[in-house]
Design a protein around this motif. Structure first.
Motif, PDB file in Angstrom:
ATOM      1  N   TYR A   1       2.057  14.235  -1.194  1.00  0.00           N
ATOM      2  CA  TYR A   1       2.831  14.243  -2.435  1.00  0.00           C
ATOM      3  C   TYR A   1       4.343  14.160  -2.262  1.00  0.00           C
ATOM      4  N   VAL A   2       4.833  14.315  -1.035  1.00  0.00           N
ATOM      5  CA  VAL A   2       6.272  14.236  -0.806  1.00  0.00           C
ATOM      6  C   VAL A   2       6.609  13.078   0.125  1.00  0.00           C
ATOM      7  N   VAL A   3       6.083  13.132   1.343  1.00  0.00           N
ATOM      8  CA  VAL A   3       6.424  12.116   2.346  1.00  0.00           C
ATOM      9  C   VAL A   3       5.939  10.732   1.928  1.00  0.00           C
ATOM     10  N   GLY A   4       4.713  10.633   1.428  1.00  0.00           N
ATOM     11  CA  GLY A   4       4.170   9.334   1.012  1.00  0.00           C
ATOM     12  C   GLY A   4       5.064   8.622   0.014  1.00  0.00           C
ATOM     13  N   PRO A   5       5.374   9.267  -1.114  1.00  0.00           N
ATOM     14  CA  PRO A   5       6.267   8.622  -2.091  1.00  0.00           C
ATOM     15  C   PRO A   5       7.663   8.348  -1.533  1.00  0.00           C
ATOM     16  N   GLN A   6       8.177   9.241  -0.684  1.00  0.00           N
ATOM     17  CA  GLN A   6       9.489   9.008  -0.079  1.00  0.00           C
ATOM     18  C   GLN A   6       9.468   7.760   0.806  1.00  0.00           C
ATOM     19  N   GLU A   7       8.386   7.589   1.545  1.00  0.00           N
ATOM     20  CA  GLU A   7       8.250   6.408   2.407  1.00  0.00           C
ATOM     21  C   GLU A   7       8.245   5.132   1.558  1.00  0.00           C
ATOM     22  N   VAL A   8       7.515   5.158   0.465  1.00  0.00           N
ATOM     23  CA  VAL A   8       7.464   3.993  -0.425  1.00  0.00           C
ATOM     24  C   VAL A   8       8.843   3.700  -0.990  1.00  0.00           C
ATOM     25  N   ASN A   9       9.533   4.737  -1.469  1.00  0.00           N
ATOM     26  CA  ASN A   9      10.873   4.543  -2.019  1.00  0.00           C
ATOM     27  C   ASN A   9      11.831   4.000  -0.970  1.00  0.00           C
ATOM     28  N   SER A  10      11.732   4.496   0.258  1.00  0.00           N
ATOM     29  CA  SER A  10      12.589   3.994   1.338  1.00  0.00           C
ATOM     30  C   SER A  10      12.284   2.532   1.632  1.00  0.00           C
ATOM     31  N   TYR A  11      10.994   2.198   1.633  1.00  0.00           N
ATOM     32  CA  TYR A  11      10.595   0.807   1.887  1.00  0.00           C
ATOM     33  C   TYR A  11      11.124  -0.113   0.784  1.00  0.00           C
TER      34      TYR A  11
ATOM     35  N   ARG B   1      -0.118   4.333  16.800  1.00  0.00           N
ATOM     36  CA  ARG B   1      -1.071   4.956  15.874  1.00  0.00           C
ATOM     37  C   ARG B   1      -0.369   5.386  14.591  1.00  0.00           C
ATOM     38  N   GLU B   2       0.823   5.961  14.751  1.00  0.00           N
ATOM     39  CA  GLU B   2       1.586   6.397  13.577  1.00  0.00           C
ATOM     40  C   GLU B   2       2.059   5.200  12.758  1.00  0.00           C
ATOM     41  N   GLN B   3       2.413   4.118  13.431  1.00  0.00           N
ATOM     42  CA  GLN B   3       2.811   2.898  12.718  1.00  0.00           C
ATOM     43  C   GLN B   3       1.665   2.415  11.840  1.00  0.00           C
ATOM     44  N   ALA B   4       0.470   2.377  12.421  1.00  0.00           N
ATOM     45  CA  ALA B   4      -0.703   1.909  11.678  1.00  0.00           C
ATOM     46  C   ALA B   4      -0.982   2.810  10.479  1.00  0.00           C
ATOM     47  N   GLU B   5      -0.893   4.134  10.687  1.00  0.00           N
ATOM     48  CA  GLU B   5      -1.141   5.072   9.589  1.00  0.00           C
ATOM     49  C   GLU B   5      -0.109   4.911   8.474  1.00  0.00           C
ATOM     50  N   LYS B   6       1.169   4.761   8.858  1.00  0.00           N
ATOM     51  CA  LYS B   6       2.229   4.603   7.855  1.00  0.00           C
ATOM     52  C   LYS B   6       2.063   3.306   7.070  1.00  0.00           C
ATOM     53  N   LEU B   7       1.726   2.225   7.776  1.00  0.00           N
ATOM     54  CA  LEU B   7       1.539   0.942   7.091  1.00  0.00           C
ATOM     55  C   LEU B   7       0.348   0.990   6.141  1.00  0.00           C
ATOM     56  N   GLU B   8      -0.722   1.614   6.594  1.00  0.00           N
ATOM     57  CA  GLU B   8      -1.907   1.738   5.743  1.00  0.00           C
ATOM     58  C   GLU B   8      -1.603   2.574   4.502  1.00  0.00           C
ATOM     59  N   ALA B   9      -0.898   3.690   4.695  1.00  0.00           N
ATOM     60  CA  ALA B   9      -0.526   4.542   3.554  1.00  0.00           C
ATOM     61  C   ALA B   9       0.413   3.798   2.607  1.00  0.00           C
ATOM     62  N   LEU B  10       1.368   3.062   3.162  1.00  0.00           N
ATOM     63  CA  LEU B  10       2.295   2.293   2.335  1.00  0.00           C
ATOM     64  C   LEU B  10       1.530   1.283   1.484  1.00  0.00           C
ATOM     65  N   CYS B  11       0.598   0.574   2.104  1.00  0.00           N
ATOM     66  CA  CYS B  11      -0.211  -0.411   1.354  1.00  0.00           C
ATOM     67  C   CYS B  11      -1.011   0.263   0.247  1.00  0.00           C
ATOM     68  N   ASP B  12      -1.611   1.422   0.543  1.00  0.00           N
ATOM     69  CA  ASP B  12      -2.378   2.150  -0.475  1.00  0.00           C
ATOM     70  C   ASP B  12      -1.496   2.525  -1.655  1.00  0.00           C
TER      71      ASP B  12
END
Length: 136
Positions: free
Chosen positions: A22-32, A49-60
Protein backbone atom coordinates in the motif's frame (compact mmCIF):
# COMPACT_ATOMS: atom_id res chain seq x y z
CA UNK A 1 -10.23 3.67 3.58
CA UNK A 2 -7.73 6.31 4.76
CA UNK A 3 -8.33 5.78 8.53
CA UNK A 4 -7.60 2.04 8.20
CA UNK A 5 -4.11 2.65 6.77
CA UNK A 6 -2.52 3.98 9.98
CA UNK A 7 -4.49 1.49 12.10
CA UNK A 8 -3.55 -1.48 9.93
CA UNK A 9 0.09 -0.49 9.65
CA UNK A 10 0.36 -0.15 13.45
CA UNK A 11 -1.50 -3.28 14.47
CA UNK A 12 -0.57 -5.78 11.81
CA UNK A 13 2.04 -8.43 12.35
CA UNK A 14 2.83 -8.02 8.68
CA UNK A 15 3.83 -4.36 8.60
CA UNK A 16 6.51 -4.83 5.96
CA UNK A 17 4.11 -6.60 3.61
CA UNK A 18 1.42 -3.99 4.20
CA UNK A 19 3.97 -1.27 3.49
CA UNK A 20 5.13 -3.01 0.30
CA UNK A 21 1.61 -3.27 -1.05
CA UNK A 22 0.00 0.00 0.00
CA UNK A 23 2.95 2.39 0.23
CA UNK A 24 5.98 1.22 -1.76
CA UNK A 25 3.96 -0.15 -4.70
CA UNK A 26 2.11 3.10 -5.42
CA UNK A 27 5.30 5.12 -4.80
CA UNK A 28 7.14 3.00 -7.36
CA UNK A 29 4.39 3.59 -9.92
CA UNK A 30 4.40 7.34 -9.26
CA UNK A 31 8.19 7.44 -9.59
CA UNK A 32 8.01 5.50 -12.85
CA UNK A 33 5.31 7.79 -14.25
CA UNK A 34 7.21 10.93 -13.20
CA UNK A 35 10.54 9.83 -14.70
CA UNK A 36 10.57 6.40 -16.33
CA UNK A 37 14.13 6.78 -17.65
CA UNK A 38 15.50 7.49 -14.17
CA UNK A 39 13.36 4.71 -12.61
CA UNK A 40 14.65 2.15 -15.11
CA UNK A 41 18.20 3.37 -14.56
CA UNK A 42 17.90 2.88 -10.80
CA UNK A 43 16.31 -0.53 -11.35
CA UNK A 44 19.52 -1.74 -13.01
CA UNK A 45 21.28 -1.38 -9.63
CA UNK A 46 18.97 -3.93 -8.00
CA UNK A 47 19.62 -7.70 -7.99
CA UNK A 48 17.99 -9.55 -10.91
CA UNK A 49 15.31 -11.20 -8.76
CA UNK A 50 14.31 -7.85 -7.28
CA UNK A 51 14.27 -6.28 -10.74
CA UNK A 52 11.87 -8.96 -11.95
CA UNK A 53 9.62 -8.54 -8.89
CA UNK A 54 9.54 -4.74 -9.26
CA UNK A 55 8.76 -4.92 -12.97
CA UNK A 56 6.01 -7.46 -12.41
CA UNK A 57 4.48 -5.35 -9.62
CA UNK A 58 4.73 -2.21 -11.77
CA UNK A 59 2.92 -3.96 -14.63
CA UNK A 60 0.19 -5.19 -12.26
CA UNK A 61 -0.35 -1.70 -10.84
CA UNK A 62 -0.34 -0.05 -14.27
CA UNK A 63 -2.83 -2.57 -15.68
CA UNK A 64 -5.08 -2.06 -12.68
CA UNK A 65 -4.83 1.73 -13.02
CA UNK A 66 -5.96 1.55 -16.67
CA UNK A 67 -9.28 0.08 -15.64
CA UNK A 68 -9.72 0.02 -11.87
CA UNK A 69 -12.33 -2.51 -10.83
CA UNK A 70 -12.94 -5.18 -8.22
CA UNK A 71 -12.07 -8.04 -10.60
CA UNK A 72 -8.66 -6.51 -11.24
CA UNK A 73 -8.05 -6.07 -7.52
CA UNK A 74 -9.02 -9.69 -6.91
CA UNK A 75 -6.60 -10.86 -9.61
CA UNK A 76 -3.75 -8.92 -8.03
CA UNK A 77 -4.63 -10.24 -4.55
CA UNK A 78 -4.93 -13.81 -5.85
CA UNK A 79 -1.55 -13.53 -7.56
CA UNK A 80 0.05 -12.08 -4.42
CA UNK A 81 -1.48 -14.82 -2.25
CA UNK A 82 0.10 -17.49 -4.43
CA UNK A 83 3.45 -15.72 -4.64
CA UNK A 84 3.67 -15.24 -0.86
CA UNK A 85 2.05 -18.34 0.56
CA UNK A 86 2.61 -21.00 -2.09
CA UNK A 87 5.48 -20.17 -4.44
CA UNK A 88 7.97 -18.76 -1.89
CA UNK A 89 7.26 -21.59 0.54
CA UNK A 90 7.65 -24.22 -2.19
CA UNK A 91 10.99 -22.64 -3.15
CA UNK A 92 12.10 -22.71 0.50
CA UNK A 93 11.11 -26.38 0.77
CA UNK A 94 13.01 -27.09 -2.46
CA UNK A 95 16.14 -25.47 -1.00
CA UNK A 96 15.67 -26.95 2.48
CA UNK A 97 13.72 -30.24 2.36
CA UNK A 98 12.31 -31.71 5.57
CA UNK A 99 15.44 -33.80 6.12
CA UNK A 100 17.94 -30.97 5.35
CA UNK A 101 20.91 -30.84 7.69
CA UNK A 102 23.12 -27.98 8.84
CA UNK A 103 26.88 -28.30 8.81
CA UNK A 104 29.47 -26.07 10.41
CA UNK A 105 31.00 -23.98 7.63
CA UNK A 106 34.51 -24.21 9.11
CA UNK A 107 34.72 -27.81 10.27
CA UNK A 108 32.05 -29.47 8.13
CA UNK A 109 30.68 -31.04 11.29
CA UNK A 110 27.00 -32.05 11.20
CA UNK A 111 25.06 -29.66 13.46
CA UNK A 112 21.71 -31.40 13.09
CA UNK A 113 18.48 -30.85 11.25
CA UNK A 114 17.83 -27.48 9.63
CA UNK A 115 14.17 -27.62 10.65
CA UNK A 116 14.59 -27.75 14.42
CA UNK A 117 14.20 -25.46 17.39
CA UNK A 118 12.41 -22.28 16.35
CA UNK A 119 12.43 -23.31 12.68
CA UNK A 120 9.40 -25.39 11.83
CA UNK A 121 8.95 -27.09 8.48
CA UNK A 122 6.47 -24.99 6.48
CA UNK A 123 3.61 -26.09 4.31
CA UNK A 124 2.46 -24.13 1.29
CA UNK A 125 -1.11 -22.91 1.26
CA UNK A 126 -3.60 -23.71 -1.43
CA UNK A 127 -6.27 -21.12 -2.12
CA UNK A 128 -9.74 -22.26 -1.19
CA UNK A 129 -12.58 -19.77 -1.63
CA UNK A 130 -14.57 -21.72 0.95
CA UNK A 131 -11.92 -21.06 3.61
CA UNK A 132 -13.49 -18.15 5.48
CA UNK A 133 -10.22 -17.00 7.07
CA UNK A 134 -8.26 -16.71 3.81
CA UNK A 135 -11.03 -15.52 1.52
CA UNK A 136 -12.13 -12.42 3.45
Amino acid sequence: PIPCVPWQSQTSGHRAEFNDVYVVGPQEVNSYIADSKNWLGELKNDPEREQAEKLEALCDWLKLAEEPNMAGCVKVAFKRFHAQYRDRINKLIECFPKDARVTDKDTGEDCGLFWSGARRFPSALTFDAKDEIRSR
